[in-house]
Structure formats: structure tokens, C-alpha cells
Scaffold this active site. Sequence first.
Site, short mmCIF file in Angstrom:
data_model
loop_
_atom_site.label_atom_id
_atom_site.label_comp_id
_atom_site.label_asym_id
_atom_site.label_seq_id
_atom_site.Cartn_x
_atom_site.Cartn_y
_atom_site.Cartn_z
N GLN A 29 2.48 10.92 -11.98
CA GLN A 29 1.77 10.70 -10.58
C GLN A 29 2.98 10.61 -9.39
OE1 GLN A 29 -1.96 8.06 -11.28
NE2 GLN A 29 -0.62 6.78 -9.74
N GLU A 57 -1.92 9.93 -1.40
CA GLU A 57 -1.42 9.22 -1.25
C GLU A 57 -0.04 9.54 0.33
OE1 GLU A 57 0.19 6.56 -4.44
OE2 GLU A 57 -2.03 5.41 -4.17
N ASP A 114 6.06 6.67 -11.00
CA ASP A 114 4.97 5.46 -11.54
C ASP A 114 4.57 6.77 -12.45
OD1 ASP A 114 2.59 4.39 -12.43
OD2 ASP A 114 1.69 4.90 -10.37
N GLU A 160 7.20 2.25 -13.45
CA GLU A 160 5.51 2.16 -13.76
C GLU A 160 4.74 2.64 -14.49
OE1 GLU A 160 3.27 1.53 -9.47
OE2 GLU A 160 1.87 1.83 -10.74
N ASP A 194 1.28 -1.40 -14.47
CA ASP A 194 0.03 -1.25 -13.69
C ASP A 194 -1.32 -1.53 -14.67
OD1 ASP A 194 -2.02 -1.04 -11.48
OD2 ASP A 194 -1.22 1.40 -10.89
N LYS A 254 -2.54 -5.57 -7.51
CA LYS A 254 -3.58 -5.09 -6.80
C LYS A 254 -4.79 -5.65 -6.16
CE LYS A 254 -2.34 0.07 -8.36
NZ LYS A 254 -2.40 0.78 -9.46
N ARG A 285 -4.01 1.07 -3.02
CA ARG A 285 -4.53 1.92 -4.39
C ARG A 285 -4.66 3.01 -3.61
NH1 ARG A 285 -7.03 -0.39 -8.80
NH2 ARG A 285 -6.46 1.80 -9.25
N SER A 286 -5.57 4.72 -3.64
CA SER A 286 -4.79 6.02 -3.78
C SER A 286 -6.08 6.46 -2.71
CB SER A 286 -4.68 7.03 -4.78
OG SER A 286 -6.40 6.63 -5.77
N LYS A 292 4.19 -1.43 -2.14
CA LYS A 292 3.85 0.31 -2.72
C LYS A 292 2.61 0.15 -1.49
CE LYS A 292 2.37 2.39 -6.16
NZ LYS A 292 2.82 2.90 -7.81
#
Length: 424
Positions: free
Chosen positions: A167, A210, A247, A290, A317, A342, A371-372, A393
Site C-alpha cells: 500500500q 493520501e 505499509d 506495517e 494496523d 486510529k 485515514r485515507s 502518520k
Amino acid sequence: MSLRIHSLMGIQVLDSRGRPTVCARMTLSDGSVHKATVPSGASTGRHEAQELRDAGSPFSEKYFGGSSVYLAVANINNIIAPKLIGCQPDLLTVDTTLAKLDESTRHEILGANATLAISLVCAIAQAHAQQVTLARLFQPTGALTIPMPMVNILSGGAHAKGALDIQDVLVIAHGAQTIAEALSWISAIRERASQAGAARGFITNLVADEGGLGIPFSSTDEACAFVTDCITDVGLSLTSEVGLALDVAATQFFDQGNYISRSTGKVFSGDQWRDQIHSLLNNHPILSIEDPFAEDDWNQWAQFSQGLHRPVQVLGDDLFTTQATRLAKGVHEKSANSILIKPNQNGLVSKTHEVLLQAKAAGFTTVVSARSGESEDSWLSDLAVGWNAGQIKVGSTHGSERTAKWNRLLEIEATEESVFSKPF
Ligand code: 2PG
Ligand code: MG
């Protein structure tokens, strides 16, 4: 004079991907107005708190193809607000009320997007009532710790239509002395990556969810080598100044015990995939990895974390989804040594904070994460600072929903007594 909640409502607004999300708006008895908008993920874990969307509900699917959040907004207006109007904006009391109104584990009744919006706006209003910043609500005195940023350079997976199998390839400027310095180094790397990508014939002015570059590399190795070249091209050291973070978001390409490369179609068993991850760590200056394995592949996580050839941050995550019970299992099984935090995976601010404290008590590092799908809000930065998370992040250096968070950290560093976290 203690302030009271005068009005409270939910509003459907848009996130950075143009999808509906929930904004909670609260006014206090002094006439002040407070707002909080919740984020939303794309590579969501199965065990996350559940955001409520309108698909299949009596609410019209005419707009947004069923992804509207009118049900969650209605829950705020009809169920939550009547219970809170007239009360003081106190986070712990409000979170207790929310937990009683929705006793489901994943907030699926009211919707975690409704509960988190209320929990957040309450924390923000409480900070106002106490005449402090949100960060200072959690750490009233002493030097604040600015978190070390983990910043997206290349995007793939669910964030860039599969440009890469994994990702994100991110960087950590662990040798920087301030966040201002870290972000200036990282901006230079991001800029260099854009130029180098363009020189190879890729479109680099269209960015992923992102703000990262969605360059279609043929392998993760190639993507890592590209970013390390960019780091050295701008004159930074791979040993003492900047390292990589990945990630993998492996849940996204896990199927019945196998990891399947979307770019090559190659199928890896769990053990073969673990070898792949070890080889990435051997070949590149990776500081943090991650979700190298899928959310329920506990066995591989534990074998990997306990068989590392060198120190590396193993960050869960989708594995933990900011849930206390899953973290407790991971601590017990030594599945990882770090957790992504998160707030919207959890659904309540105070419970999210508890998970972070639980992780710290177990000796884990903690990385507060956006988050995205994001908003222009910057409460996440205050939470990361006030909770002394150590790392944060929020995506790349591009996109106002991302820079809102960086800029808030720059503001805190410029205006408050602070130290810069050095987790590596
Ligand atoms: C992640 C996040 C942020 P999403 O996987 O860590 O990068 O992505 O919000 O899509 O789950
Ligand atoms: Mg992730």
C-alpha cells in the site's frame, strides 16, 4: 462558570475522496461553536468499529450510491443530542453516555462515525471550556512531545488502484532535530521522487488518495530502491538521517492462507511470504513494517516478530484495529512491537487513548494515524501530541487534508515548549 452544551447536531459533509462523512457541530452556553469531522478508511480491517452508511436503508440511495451517512446523522440528532444538551462538555462522561447508548462492541447500532464525531467534538469543546488547546487537555503541563512523522512517498494497493502490491512506501527522517527539519527533508525527497518518476515517463502530478505518487513499479524491491535513491539524491544519509517504512496492508491480497501478488499473479504460502518480507528487510534500510501479514494470520505475525534478523518496528494496523482485546492477544503472543492508533477504528476518543496507554505499558511504540479519507481537521495532531504517541502518520506532504495535520504540528512546535520525539 461551567459551560453547558447548548446545541448539538450532525451534518453530512464530504471527505477528501469526495465521499460523505459525519461532522458533529456543538455550541456551548458561551456561544462558542465547535466542530469535528470523522475520517474514513479504504483498506479497512474486518475488526474495526463500524461506520454507519445508508446502503439498503430507507434513506434515499439517490445521492452517493448508498454511501451517504444520513442514518448516522439522524442518530446524532435524534438519539445522542437529546441526552447531552444541557450537560457539561466532559469527554469521559460523554463517552460513558455514548457507550451506554450503544453497547455493541463495534458501535454498529449508532455508527462509529456518529459516536466518534460526538466524542471528538466534546473533547474539543472541553478544551475550549478549560481554555487550553486539545493537546493540553491531555497533557496540561510540561514540554510537549512532537511525534516523529512517517510520510508517504509512493502509494499502491487500495490507495492508488494497485500501482504497487503493497500500500505505501514511506520515509522516516529519524535524524532530524525538529519536525520542521523533518518535513523539509521529506518535502525534498517527495519532490525528487516526483522528478525522477517523471523522468521515467510516469505521470507524477496526479496523486493518490493520501497525496503519494502512484508510480507502477514492477516490484516492492524496485519501489524501495527508487525511494532510497531519492533520499541519497537530495544529499541525505540512509544510515543516520532518513530510513524507509512500509505499509504492506497484506490483508488486501490474502486469500485462504496465501498471499497473492496482484502485479504478477504469483501465489505465496504464508511461510514463503514471510521469507519475502525478511528479504525486503535485509535488502533495504526499512525501520518500520506495517501489516506484513493479514489481519487474522496471527501465527505468521508471531513467527515473524520473534524471528527478526535485526531490530525493526513491527506495526499492527488491521491486526489490532485499535481494539484492546486484539492488542492484549498480540502482546501475549509477541505478534508485533508497535500499534497503529486510529480513533475511528475504535469509535471513542477516551477508549482510543486507553488502547494507546495499554500499548505503551506493554513496551510497544505507538503511531497515531489518519485515514485515507480525511478532512481539513487537525485534531489528530493534538491527540498525538497530548497523548505523547511518539509517532504520527497522516499520508504525504500533499493535499490540504494532510497539510492541516503537519501544519498544526509545526504550529505547536513554534508556539509551545516542546521536544521532538526520537523513537529510532
Ligand atoms: C492505513 C491507512 C492509512 P486506510 O492502512 O494505514 O494509510 O489506510 O485509511 O485506507 O485504512
Ligand atoms: Mg495500514
